[in-house]
Scaffold this active site. Structure first.
Site, PDB file in Angstrom:
ATOM      1  N   TYR A 128      39.960  40.147  46.392  1.00  0.00           N
ATOM      2  CA  TYR A 128      41.123  40.998  46.624  1.00  0.00           C
ATOM      3  C   TYR A 128      40.956  42.270  45.795  1.00  0.00           C
ATOM      4  O   TYR A 128      40.865  42.222  44.577  1.00  0.00           O
ATOM      5  CB  TYR A 128      42.421  40.256  46.276  1.00  0.00           C
ATOM      6  CG  TYR A 128      43.605  41.176  46.402  1.00  0.00           C
ATOM      7  CD1 TYR A 128      43.888  41.809  47.597  1.00  0.00           C
ATOM      8  CD2 TYR A 128      44.410  41.445  45.313  1.00  0.00           C
ATOM      9  CE1 TYR A 128      44.943  42.691  47.712  1.00  0.00           C
ATOM     10  CE2 TYR A 128      45.472  42.319  45.421  1.00  0.00           C
ATOM     11  CZ  TYR A 128      45.727  42.943  46.625  1.00  0.00           C
ATOM     12  OH  TYR A 128      46.758  43.838  46.728  1.00  0.00           O
ATOM     13  N   LYS A 137      52.438  36.114  50.963  1.00  0.00           N
ATOM     14  CA  LYS A 137      51.694  35.850  52.210  1.00  0.00           C
ATOM     15  C   LYS A 137      52.212  34.572  52.889  1.00  0.00           C
ATOM     16  O   LYS A 137      53.355  34.516  53.274  1.00  0.00           O
ATOM     17  CB  LYS A 137      50.205  35.783  51.912  1.00  0.00           C
ATOM     18  CG  LYS A 137      49.708  36.862  50.946  1.00  0.00           C
ATOM     19  CD  LYS A 137      49.895  38.270  51.464  1.00  0.00           C
ATOM     20  CE  LYS A 137      49.273  39.270  50.486  1.00  0.00           C
ATOM     21  NZ  LYS A 137      49.752  40.609  50.643  1.00  0.00           N
ATOM     22  N   ASP A 168      42.283  31.899  43.258  1.00  0.00           N
ATOM     23  CA  ASP A 168      43.230  32.575  44.151  1.00  0.00           C
ATOM     24  C   ASP A 168      43.110  31.864  45.495  1.00  0.00           C
ATOM     25  O   ASP A 168      42.129  32.032  46.225  1.00  0.00           O
ATOM     26  CB  ASP A 168      42.873  34.059  44.268  1.00  0.00           C
ATOM     27  CG  ASP A 168      43.830  34.816  45.188  1.00  0.00           C
ATOM     28  OD1 ASP A 168      44.547  34.169  45.982  1.00  0.00           O
ATOM     29  OD2 ASP A 168      43.842  36.065  45.128  1.00  0.00           O
ATOM     30  N   ARG A 172      65.324  36.602  32.149  1.00  0.00           N
ATOM     31  CA  ARG A 172      63.950  37.137  32.173  1.00  0.00           C
ATOM     32  C   ARG A 172      62.950  36.048  31.808  1.00  0.00           C
ATOM     33  O   ARG A 172      61.776  36.115  32.185  1.00  0.00           O
ATOM     34  CB  ARG A 172      63.810  38.353  31.244  1.00  0.00           C
ATOM     35  CG  ARG A 172      62.401  38.915  31.199  1.00  0.00           C
ATOM     36  CD  ARG A 172      62.308  40.380  30.777  1.00  0.00           C
ATOM     37  NE  ARG A 172      63.140  40.708  29.646  1.00  0.00           N
ATOM     38  CZ  ARG A 172      62.891  40.349  28.376  1.00  0.00           C
ATOM     39  NH1 ARG A 172      61.830  39.607  28.089  1.00  0.00           N
ATOM     40  NH2 ARG A 172      63.704  40.703  27.421  1.00  0.00           N
TER      41      ARG A 172
HETATM   42  N1  PLP Z   1      45.416  37.827  46.288  1.00  0.00           N
HETATM   43  C1  PLP Z   1      45.201  38.007  47.586  1.00  0.00           C
HETATM   44  C2  PLP Z   1      44.151  37.184  48.273  1.00  0.00           C
HETATM   45  C3  PLP Z   1      45.924  38.969  48.296  1.00  0.00           C
HETATM   46  O1  PLP Z   1      45.696  39.150  49.601  1.00  0.00           O
HETATM   47  C4  PLP Z   1      46.904  39.734  47.614  1.00  0.00           C
HETATM   48  C5  PLP Z   1      47.690  40.775  48.318  1.00  0.00           C
HETATM   49  O2  PLP Z   1      47.299  41.272  49.341  1.00  0.00           O
HETATM   50  C6  PLP Z   1      47.113  39.504  46.253  1.00  0.00           C
HETATM   51  C7  PLP Z   1      46.356  38.540  45.620  1.00  0.00           C
HETATM   52  C8  PLP Z   1      48.142  40.278  45.493  1.00  0.00           C
HETATM   53  O3  PLP Z   1      49.412  39.804  45.833  1.00  0.00           O
HETATM   54  P1  PLP Z   1      50.751  40.698  45.793  1.00  0.00           P
HETATM   55  O4  PLP Z   1      50.604  41.773  46.820  1.00  0.00           O
HETATM   56  O5  PLP Z   1      51.822  39.697  46.083  1.00  0.00           O
HETATM   57  O6  PLP Z   1      50.849  41.265  44.410  1.00  0.00           O
END
Ligand code: PLP
Length: 385
Positions: free
Chosen positions: A104, A202, A177, A52
């Protein structure tokens, strides 16, 4: 072993050139063990105790991520959300954070819900507007500026270098991000950011077959140690098989992203001339408001994500998405298959997203066939109005 100063293509294709020392395999094994042997004298000289906290299956993926982002350290997480929230949880209740108004949506909801109840003071501002960021910074209280660039789903571009300068002058860190910039189109750490976050679900993995997240840090400081402790204590840890899949996906990252960028640029240009389309949102179009900053801080393309606003409002947008054949109607992005989504339907009632907007994730199909599929669907949806 391929060294850190190789190009992204060489780093990714060979996953840093590691060879498994016992069998000489070019692909690493999956370490499924949850626990590790303690030495007879009660030490843990291997450095491994319990999976973990850490797992040998993470090592190579984390090294590749650190090399691509030119960071000191990387950590993989159970999801992008687990990675992003770990950064905020490493702050303290009472701290002030700034994040984009349009970002997001799940993370925005978490910031306005859980994080606010937990005690963070959250201000959402238009981070493409430097004056707005400057005005929102609270001396001694703002501890983090969170950016997403290009940001979901309007693809708003924020100037990482300028904001890092402002934030650092106020004693705040900057986290980006960079999911849509896919680790190869922008290097936020070289522009002054302190942390980079990816939904590795992604582009990094690229095949729509796992959920994963990643953080890369500029320095191994006390905040990074808090983030690593949160991953272990909250159990936000990636599975060994998922780490292996992620590493496999990253080997083709450069080729996939280059293809998607080329196709997205072509599709954006074609749709900009379509009479049924009111606006195309794509950083690669010279008419896009963030284009000049994107040209400065992105290399090799403007990403595989774009949105269109269609004439005829929500009904026409949904009718267009209903008619496509090659594009798949699904959420998410960055996979080999192209996806189309009426974004406001996903985000729910308090979404700031225009109701006439369709979000497009450009995959690896033939760009001409993708455009034709959309043009046919747009025309049929408008003829039926
Ligand atoms: N950041 C962005 C730009 C995203 O598009 C997403 C998911 O769609 C996330 C964060 C969150 O990622 P996860 O779905 O892997 O938790």
């Amino acid at each position: 072993m391929v060294t850190n100063n190789r190009s992204a293509a060489s780093i990714a294709a060979q996953a840093l050139g590691w060879i498994e020392p016992v069998t000489k395999a070019v692909v690493p094994p999956i370490h499924s063990s949850s626990t590790f042997i303690r030495d007879e004298d009660n030490q843990y000289r291997s450095g491994r105790v319990y999976a973990r906290a850490d797992n040998p299956s993470f090592d190579q993926a984390e090294a590749v991520l650190a090399a691509l982002e030119q960071g000191a350290h990387a950590a993989v997480f159970a999801s992008g959300m687990a990675a992003a929230t770990a950064v905020f949880l490493a702050l303290a209740p009472g701290d002030h954070v700034i994040a984009p108004t349009v970002m997001y949506w799940s993370l925005r909801n978490w910031l306005l819900g859980f994080a606010t109840r937990w005690g963070l003071a959250v201000d959402l501002v238009d981070t493409s507007d430097l004056a707005a960021v400057r005005a929102a910074l609270r001396p001694a209280r703002t501890k983090l500026v969170w950016l997403e660039t290009p940001a979901n789903p309007l693809w708003t571009v924020s100037d990482i270098a300028a904001i890092a300068e402002l934030a650092h002058a106020n004693g705040a860190r900057v986290a980006v991000d960079s999911t849509v910039a896919a680790a190869i189109l922008t290097q936020p750490l070289t522009l002054g950011a302190d942390f980079v976050m990816h939904s590795a679900t992604k582009y990094l993995n690229g095949h729509s077959d796992l959920i994963a997240g990643a953080l890369i840090a500029k320095a191994d400081d006390e905040m990074w140690q808090r983030i690593k402790a949160i991953r272990a204590q909250n159990g936000a840890v990636l599975g060994a098989f998922e780490a292996w899949l992620l590493l496999r996906g990253m080997r083709t990252l450069v080729a996939r992203v280059a293809w998607a960028c080329r196709s997205a640029q072509r599709i954006a240009e074609r749709l900009a001339a379509n009479p049924n389309v009111a606006a195309v949102l794509y950083p690669g179009l010279p008419s896009f408001p963030g284009h000049a900053v994107a040209r400065r801080q992105m290399q090799g393309g403007f990403g595989g994500m774009l949105s269109i606003r269609v004439h005829g409002g929500e009904a026409a947008a949904i009718a267009t998405a209903a008619r496509v054949e090659l594009w798949k109607r699904a959420t998410s992005l960055g996979g080999v298959e192209s996806l189309i989504e009426h974004r406001a339907s996903v985000e729910g009632a308090n979404s700031p997203i225009p109701r006439d907007l369709l979000r497009l994730s450009v995959g690896l199909e033939d760009a001409e066939e993708l455009v034709e599929d959309l043009e046919t669907s747009l025309a049929a949806a408008h003829a039926a109005r």
